[in-house]
Design an enzyme around this catalytic site. Structure first.
Site, short mmCIF file in Angstrom:
data_model
loop_
_atom_site.label_atom_id
_atom_site.label_comp_id
_atom_site.label_asym_id
_atom_site.label_seq_id
_atom_site.Cartn_x
_atom_site.Cartn_y
_atom_site.Cartn_z
N ASP A 177 0.88 -1.17 0.00
CA ASP A 177 0.00 0.00 0.00
C ASP A 177 0.92 1.22 0.00
O ASP A 177 2.14 1.08 0.07
CB ASP A 177 -0.92 -0.01 1.24
N HIS A 188 -3.85 3.18 -4.56
CA HIS A 188 -3.02 2.88 -3.38
C HIS A 188 -1.63 2.41 -3.80
O HIS A 188 -1.09 1.46 -3.23
CB HIS A 188 -3.68 1.81 -2.50
N GLU A 243 -10.74 2.37 -3.95
CA GLU A 243 -10.45 3.80 -3.74
C GLU A 243 -9.49 4.40 -4.77
O GLU A 243 -8.71 5.29 -4.44
CB GLU A 243 -9.87 4.02 -2.32
C1 ACM Z 1 -10.69 -0.39 2.19
O1 ACM Z 1 -11.00 -0.31 3.39
N1 ACM Z 1 -10.17 0.65 1.56
C2 ACM Z 1 -10.89 -1.60 1.43
#
Ligand code: ACM
Length: 750
Positions: A192, A269, A325
């Protein structure tokens, strides 16, 4: 530190009370078995106890050494006269038709675990090991007959090792503990923005640079402008798992019947990757984008090469590709992404994202693996065989199941263990939310909206541990336990066979077990929860009081004073008309424990009066829509409680119609601030009144005095004095200066 974790479970179990040991055999297994029948007597598990196992279960039988016993396992059956043994026996289909079932039979002479599959044999061993750890004297196992099988095949626990790096030795302990509660899938969030954590031999910069950063905690790193460092830099924080370490973890898990699913995030991410391989971003520069450029074939080449190495380490059927996201704004301006949209005849950036996910799915399918992704992979159309992890509530999971896709449920409101588990005022900083153990327990992963056939696509559920506010393993266990025990029962025990009251009783016994294993579990809170129930017909409020304490003594007052030991004792719900300030606290031996809870309950003048929204409330946090602000219920400690109403980007601007011209004394509106998740106080609140609903006179303007920088959860009531002014309409405006979220509830009028 590493040594400590590696050896933590190999502690010698001490008999805590040998007198009680004779008296109180304990059968408080969690998750609750489908059938459990206590019988008389105990089995004495001592150094002379022999272990027998069918050849297929010989390795599984070594798990009986969980508590540190030395075992000598015979791959033969015991003779007819043998006693004092444990036998892990393979059943035939006529004895045990279901391959998922195990039968655990404990008599004074012997213990048998009967199963057909290795997974079921391991489940039987888990129950026996837990029983051992639950006993006051761990040598004396109470006699019982248990027949048991899981409700769901997927029983998951996740860990974010990017925001905080947890060393491989600790991961083993994490697996050991989840094993004890029959959690069989470890979702390893390996990469991430806050750090790449897996060695990839073809891309050494991922672990030479992207695994290291300035700032040990996520907050410190953010304060240092999210900069990456280098391995060996004395100021760098970070780490990664070598491929050998990851393989060792996979093998360790597999031996315990746990599947490890790796997650490699795309297309969002990914700022740590793009810092070291900026040519894979739309801008071509480091520290500019979080998303891979999807118009560039080098992106897919990189991801495929990474996944080839990942698949070589992880034998799991599923590979998790993230998908959550992604910010699509860079793609909108990127010529390569726009060209891709054209050549692939895609409608928009949502379909561009879908294109990327489908392309990865083809690649995974060609390697005989299945794609798993967060529910954003629904946007722009699901890849043909994708499995969806539903996290933004259950709606993504419901939509996917209706399209005949498999689903893993992990909605934030029930499964995000990075959320607070008790009143935030009493807790270390967490990721907002409010998820006490009882709420976890209340979860049913099968939504009522699904038909029986669609419901078959719900494979199970999972708890997620995002580590922004979890800086070390000790705190991680605080966030996981005891909530994982609640989730373990949610995914194991038939829905109709479990109640929270019964779970809470068994949980008391499990605390001993957790202490024996040195788990830093969150102790049951002394906080009293005051739950109002409003009867609009009778115009009265009924109050119930509740706490995580077992058989608590609660004293309360109704006049705003702090209860003393001579204040009334709560025995059952009580009702009153009008207003009251309820103050309640748990007492032990006449001493007040913790901090008293105060709830002001008002049967005020605006209850049930219509509210017009001059600007909209947030569709994400509608609470009870137009009824929210005047329903008599005040928002609690959590913005996600369905009582607080959110206003995103715009101001709050509402008009309450009192329906007749009335003499008004006061208006009060509550707001909250939780800076970490972008909820701020309004910079000011104004109240105006009107007779006709068109021409308003401003009564008062109150400026906020809570600093924006205040991290801790803060509540503030803006109180307006109307001095007996006559009016029918009341307009409340609250200015959203940050254009983030405002959360408001309730508007109280007298
Ligand atoms: C998440 O909590 N962004 C999957």
């Amino acid at each position: 530190m590493l040594k400590h974790y590696a050896s933590a479970l190999a502690l010698t179990i001490i008999s805590v009370c040998s007198v009680q040991a004779q008296l109180k055999p304990n059968l408080d297994i969690i998750p609750k078995p489908v059938q459990l029948q206590a019988t008389t007597g105990t089995f004495n598990w001592n150094a002379q106890t022999k272990i027998y196992a069918a050849p297929a279960f010989k390795e599984a039988a070594t798990l009986l050494s969980f508590s540190g016993q030395l075992l000598n396992i015979n791959a033969t059956a015991p003779g007819p006269k043998a006693t004092n043994y444990i036998y892990v026996q393979q059943a035939t289909a006529d004895v045990l038709p279901d391959t998922n079932t195990y039968r655990l039979h404990i008599t004074p002479a012997k213990i048998t675990i009967l199963a057909r599959s290795r997974a079921a044999a391991i489940n039987g061993i888990q129950s026996l090991v837990q029983l051992q750890l639950l006993q006051p004297d761990t040598q004396l196992i109470p006699c019982a007959v248990i027949e048991d099988h899981p409700r769901f095949g997927y029983r998951g626990l996740h860990l974010d090792v990017s925001r905080t790096f947890f060393p491989a030795s600790y991961i083993k302990r994490y697996l050991d503990l989840m094993w004890l509660y029959k959690i069989n899938t470890f979702h390893w969030h390996l990469v991430d923005g806050a750090g790449w954590r897996l060695q990839i031999k073809q891309f050494p910069a991922l672990t030479d640079t992207a695994a290291w950063r300035y700032g040990a905690t996520w907050r410190e790193w953010a304060a240092n402008h999210h900069r990456y460092a280098s391995k060996g830099d004395p100021n760098a924080y970070g780490g990664y798992y070598t491929q050998d370490e990851a393989r060792d973890i996979v093998a360790y898990a597999a031996k315990r019947g746990i599947t490890v699913i790796p997650e490699i995030e795309m297309p969002g991410h990914a700022e740590e990757v793009l810092a070291v391989y900026p040519q894979l971003s739309c801008s071509g520069q480091p520290y500019k984008n979080n998303e891979f450029c999807l118009g560039n074939d080098q992106t897919f080449d990189f991801l495929e090469k990474v996944l080839v190495e990942v698949m070589d380490i992880f034998p799991s059927t599923y590979i998790h590709i993230g998908g959550d996201e992604a910010n699509k704004s860079a793609w909108k301006k990127c010529p390569k992404c726009q060209q891709r949209i054209k050549t692939e005849h895609l409608k928009d950036e949502n379909e561009l994202q879908s294109y990327a996910i489908r392309r990865m799915e083809k690649f995974l399918t060609a390697h005989h693996r299945k794609l798993l992704g967060w529910d954003e992979i629904l946007e722009g159309g699901l890849a043909p065989a994708a499995t969806v992890m539903s996290w933004r509530g259950e709606s993504g999971g419901i939509a996917a199941a209706k399209e005949n896709h498999d689903v893993i449920m992990t909605p934030g409101t029930y499964c995000y263990f990075d959320h607070y588990q008790a009143d935030p005022a009493t807790q270390p900083e967490a990721q907002g939310g409010y998820l006490p153990v009882e709420k976890v327990y209340s979860y049913n992963p099968v939504p009522a909206e699904l038909t029986a056939d669609q419901a078959k696509h719900i494979l199970g559920a999972q708890a997620n541990l995002w580590a922004e506010y979890i800086p070390n393993p000790t705190h991680l266990e605080y966030m996981v336990y005891p909530r994982l025990l609640a989730l373990a029962e949610v995914v194991w025990t038939p829905q109709e066979k479990r109640t929270f009251a019964d779970f809470k009783t068994r949980l008391q016994s499990q605390y001993l077990l957790l202490q024996r294993l040195n788990v830093n579990y969150c102790r049951p809170s002394y906080t009293v929860t005051i739950v109002p129930q409003i009867d609009y017909q009778q115009q009265q409020t009924t109050i119930s009081l509740n706490t995580e304490q077992y058989n608590p003594v609660i004293h309360y007052t109704m006049d705003g004073t702090t209860p003393a030991a001579n204040a009334p004792v709560y025995t059952k719900p009580f009702s009153f008309k009008g207003s009251a300030t309820i103050t309640a606290a748990v007492f032990q031996d006449t001493l007040l424990k913790g901090t008293p809870t105060v709830l002001r309950a008002d049967y005020h003048k605006a209850i049930g009066k219509p509210v017009t929204y001059n600007l909209p409330y947030s569709k994400k946090y509608p609470a009870k829509n137009e009824a929210t602000l005047t329903d008599g219920y005040r928002g609690t400690v959590s913005y996600g409680d369905g009582l607080w109403q959110g206003f995103e980007s715009n101001d709050m601007d509402v008009t309450i119609d009192m329906q007749t011209k009335d003499k008004l004394q006061s208006v009060s509106i509550n707001f909250m601030q939780l800076e970490g998740v972008g909820i701020y106080m309004p910079s000011f609140v104004e109240v105006a009144v009107s007779d006709d609903g068109t021409n308003f006179t401003t009564v008062q303007h109150i400026d906020n005095d809570v600093p924006e920088s205040q991290h801790a959860l803060t509540f503030k009531a803006f109180n307006f004095n109307l001095e007996g002014r006559q009016a029918r309409y009341i307009r409340v405006k609250a200015h959203n200066k940050q254009h983030g979220f405002l959360f408001a509830d309730e508007v109280i009028v007298y």
